[in-house]
Design an enzyme around this catalytic site. Structure first.
Site, PDB file in Angstrom:
ATOM      1  N   ASP A  94       0.683  -1.264   0.002  1.00  0.00           N
ATOM      2  CA  ASP A  94      -0.179  -0.082  -0.120  1.00  0.00           C
ATOM      3  C   ASP A  94       1.067   1.255   0.136  1.00  0.00           C
ATOM      4  O   ASP A  94       1.910   1.341   0.688  1.00  0.00           O
ATOM      5  CB  ASP A  94      -1.010   0.041   1.078  1.00  0.00           C
ATOM      6  CG  ASP A  94      -2.462   0.252   0.833  1.00  0.00           C
ATOM      7  OD1 ASP A  94      -2.566   1.106   0.220  1.00  0.00           O
ATOM      8  OD2 ASP A  94      -2.970  -0.616   1.280  1.00  0.00           O
ATOM      9  N   ASP A 152      -3.471   4.561  -2.549  1.00  0.00           N
ATOM     10  CA  ASP A 152      -4.449   4.939  -1.623  1.00  0.00           C
ATOM     11  C   ASP A 152      -5.214   6.325  -2.167  1.00  0.00           C
ATOM     12  O   ASP A 152      -4.346   7.053  -2.590  1.00  0.00           O
ATOM     13  CB  ASP A 152      -3.935   5.079  -0.163  1.00  0.00           C
ATOM     14  CG  ASP A 152      -5.303   5.563   0.622  1.00  0.00           C
ATOM     15  OD1 ASP A 152      -6.155   4.569   0.770  1.00  0.00           O
ATOM     16  OD2 ASP A 152      -5.005   6.509   1.547  1.00  0.00           O
ATOM     17  N   GLU A 203      -6.707   3.199  -6.374  1.00  0.00           N
ATOM     18  CA  GLU A 203      -8.072   3.407  -5.366  1.00  0.00           C
ATOM     19  C   GLU A 203      -8.689   4.463  -5.793  1.00  0.00           C
ATOM     20  O   GLU A 203      -8.440   5.714  -5.738  1.00  0.00           O
ATOM     21  CB  GLU A 203      -7.920   3.341  -3.778  1.00  0.00           C
ATOM     22  CG  GLU A 203      -9.326   3.279  -3.322  1.00  0.00           C
ATOM     23  CD  GLU A 203      -9.258   3.594  -1.848  1.00  0.00           C
ATOM     24  OE1 GLU A 203     -10.113   3.280  -1.047  1.00  0.00           O
ATOM     25  OE2 GLU A 203      -8.175   4.469  -1.386  1.00  0.00           O
ATOM     26  N   HIS A 206     -10.957  -3.832   3.031  1.00  0.00           N
ATOM     27  CA  HIS A 206     -10.907  -3.284   4.441  1.00  0.00           C
ATOM     28  C   HIS A 206     -11.732  -2.216   4.676  1.00  0.00           C
ATOM     29  O   HIS A 206     -11.939  -1.783   6.043  1.00  0.00           O
ATOM     30  CB  HIS A 206      -9.593  -3.133   4.789  1.00  0.00           C
ATOM     31  CG  HIS A 206      -8.878  -1.677   4.047  1.00  0.00           C
ATOM     32  ND1 HIS A 206      -8.757  -1.975   2.722  1.00  0.00           N
ATOM     33  CD2 HIS A 206      -8.718  -0.506   4.411  1.00  0.00           C
ATOM     34  CE1 HIS A 206      -8.293  -0.732   2.144  1.00  0.00           C
ATOM     35  NE2 HIS A 206      -8.299   0.159   3.248  1.00  0.00           N
ATOM     36  N   ASP A 207     -12.523  -1.480   3.608  1.00  0.00           N
ATOM     37  CA  ASP A 207     -13.346  -0.335   3.789  1.00  0.00           C
ATOM     38  C   ASP A 207     -14.808  -0.810   3.861  1.00  0.00           C
ATOM     39  O   ASP A 207     -15.797   0.225   4.226  1.00  0.00           O
ATOM     40  CB  ASP A 207     -12.867   0.688   2.904  1.00  0.00           C
ATOM     41  CG  ASP A 207     -11.827   1.438   3.340  1.00  0.00           C
ATOM     42  OD1 ASP A 207     -11.300   1.277   4.431  1.00  0.00           O
ATOM     43  OD2 ASP A 207     -11.076   1.914   2.193  1.00  0.00           O
TER      44      ASP A 207
END
Length: 534
Positions: free
Chosen positions: A99, A201, A264, A325-326
């Site tokens: 990430d 991200d 993302e 994960h969100d």
């Protein structure tokens, strides 16, 4: 199958490191724990592993507030542990994706400490500082994703700084060339170490409107939505100049051998496509989140697949995601039986699939009591029920204490049903969802049509989606998915589809012949290897 770039042919598996495997009993997963579980990932057929942030961080947002881009948080291990992990991944023929969080740092990062020390500090312009409005109020109306204003007053220097997320996460000023070079150097640090790629991200947040104009009110806002959605972020995100930044990142990636970048991007399809860049020199894979965000309706999803396929730029490579994960887990969104159908969809569509740890055993969101909530999004807006903790609980490995995740108290609760739902139990059950995932991944690896082949829509109604995957000189496959709980039927208007069911959500169908029409029970899906035409 011809040799293709690894990120086109691999199944990517996202690991949330805090929750995968704890090796030292502190209740938090770590790098050595991941090393212990690599054989499982190899057995499953995973070819690329993506790690959520593992850098030094005060953990205001669990690692997305970075205080040092070129080290490892002691919770997870050391740089030596990372090098051991990277070698272990590569020795298994797998790739490692990190990430990268370029939009903001921690407020404890040395760059920000310098920036806020005085107005004339050389790093002052590395962040976004602004005077109060003429009436003494906020510089503009921009909101933070985690609630409240996106502006924080700094008493020492008498200005506001901008933070698109928490106040502990000040946004970098990507219009400053020194910031760009410093961040590119952090990428070089990991690329030189041997990392194979990055998931970037909130890539669409990186550049803001130069005039800092107010965002317009969202006419569709309701009280049940996050407070951030009160405004349309047309000036605080997705600015045209962001593509210059992404192109610079891509040029750096291309200076190394076979490195890749996932972006993302939560935007409508027509905006998402711009992140491939001019001449495909943007992100290799702008994340396609439609299977996360759309209602689980056959007609809606079939139309979305067709729209996405039709919108892709020439040579743009597709990708699909079911969970991360969100967002709530797929089982909690559509139920256990339909999650099996979703696995069939994810792993038979054209493009690179990304899996979220635990989805392969059907893990669900776990209720976290209010006094145990740790996610800042949940803490800041408790009335909205937006905590992401429920989808981040520890991996369920076996029926031993703490599901085999840790010998200590886990950082988040574990599903009470782990004794009945874990890797060890499902591994030996041919009817389990884990066995289904493994069969589908193995089929993809064997069959060029499912990796590189053309996607051709055949049929869709309110219950069912049917499509073909074909590749010159290779076996063709018909995929039929019943996204409802009721029986569904496919009767071809033209031609005949003759073949054998090779994978199904119902193992009893595997090996049976298909001739003409298809009748599927509720929550049932099949992959049919079609007979060759001589």
């Amino acid at each position: 199958m011809k040799k293709e770039l690894w990120w086109k042919t691999s199944v990517i598996y996202q690991i949330y490191p805090r929750s995968f495997q704890d090796s030292n009993g502190d209740g938090v997963g770590d790098l050595k724990g991941i090393i212990e579980r690599l054989d499982y990932l190899q057995w499953l057929g995973i070819e690329a592993v993506w790690l959520s942030p593992i850098y030094p961080s005060p953990m205001a947002d669990f690692g997305y507030d970075i205080s040092d881009y070129q080290d490892i948080h002691p919770l997870f291990g050391s740089l030596a542990d990372f090098d051991e992990l990277l070698e272990a991944v590569h020795s298994r023929g797998m790739k490692l994706i990190l990430d990268f969080v370029p939009n903001h740092t921690s407020d404890k990062h040395p760059w920000f400490l310098e920036s806020r020390s005085s107005r004339d500090n050389p790093k002052r312009d590395w962040y976004i500082w602004q005077d109060a409005a003429e009436d003494g109020g906020l510089p503009n109306n921009w909101l933070g994703v985690f609630g409240g204003s996106a502006w924080e007053w700094d008493e020492v220097t008498g200005q506001y700084y901008y933070h698109g997320f928490l106040k502990e996460q000040p946004d970098l000023n990507w219009r400053n060339p020194e910031v760009r070079e410093a961040m590119l150097n952090t990428l070089r640090f990991w690329l030189d170490r041997g990392v194979d790629g990055f998931r970037v991200d909130v890539i669409w947040h990186m550049i803001k409107d130069a005039q800092l104009r107010d965002n317009p009110v969202n006419p569709d806002y309701t009280e049940y939505m996050p407070t951030y959605d009160r405004l349309l972020p047309v000036y605080s995100t997705d600015q045209p100049e962001v593509h210059e930044v992404i192109r610079e990142m891509r040029e750096l990636m291309d200076s190394y051998e076979e490195r890749m970048m996932v972006g993302e991007v939560y935007l409508p399809v027509h905006r998402l496509m711009t992140y491939y860049g001019v001449d495909n020199k943007g992100a290799h894979l702008p994340f396609n989140f439609q299977l996360i965000s759309l209602p689980w309706d056959a007609a809606v999803i079939a139309a979305a697949i067709d729209e996405y396929e039709g919108a892709l730029p020439t040579d743009g490579w597709p990708n699909w995601v079911l969970g991360n994960h969100d967002r709530p887990r797929i089982v909690s969104r559509i139920g256990t039986e339909q999650a099996r159908v979703a696995a069939m969809l994810l792993l038979t569509l054209r493009g690179t699939p990304t899996m979220y740890y635990g989805d392969e055993i059907g893990m669900r969101d776990i209720p976290i009591p209010f006094d145990e909530v740790q996610d800042p999004q949940g803490l800041n807006m408790p009335e909205k029920n937006l905590s992401r903790d429920p989808c981040r609980t520890p991996m369920q490995w076996d029926d031993s204490n703490n599901a085999g995740f840790s010998s200590g108290k886990p950082w988040l609760r574990i599903d009470q049903r782990y004794v009945r739902n874990n890797v060890e139990l499902q591994r030996n059950d041919p009817d389990s969802i884990l066995s289904l995932y493994r069969k589908l991944i193995a089929l993809r690896q064997r069959e060029p049509s499912l990796v590189l082949g053309v996607y051709t829509p055949v049929f869709a109604d309110q219950q069912m989606i049917v499509y073909l995957r074909t590749y010159d000189g290779s076996a063709s496959f018909l995929v039929a998915l019943n996204l409802s709980h009721r029986p569904a039927y496919f009767r071809p208007v033209e031609g005949q589809y003759l073949g054998v069911v090779v994978v199904s959500t119902n193992t009893e169908l595997e090996g049976t012949r298909v001739s003409g029409s298809l009748s599927l029970a509720g929550d049932e899906a099949v992959v049919v290897r079609l007979d060759r035409e001589d």
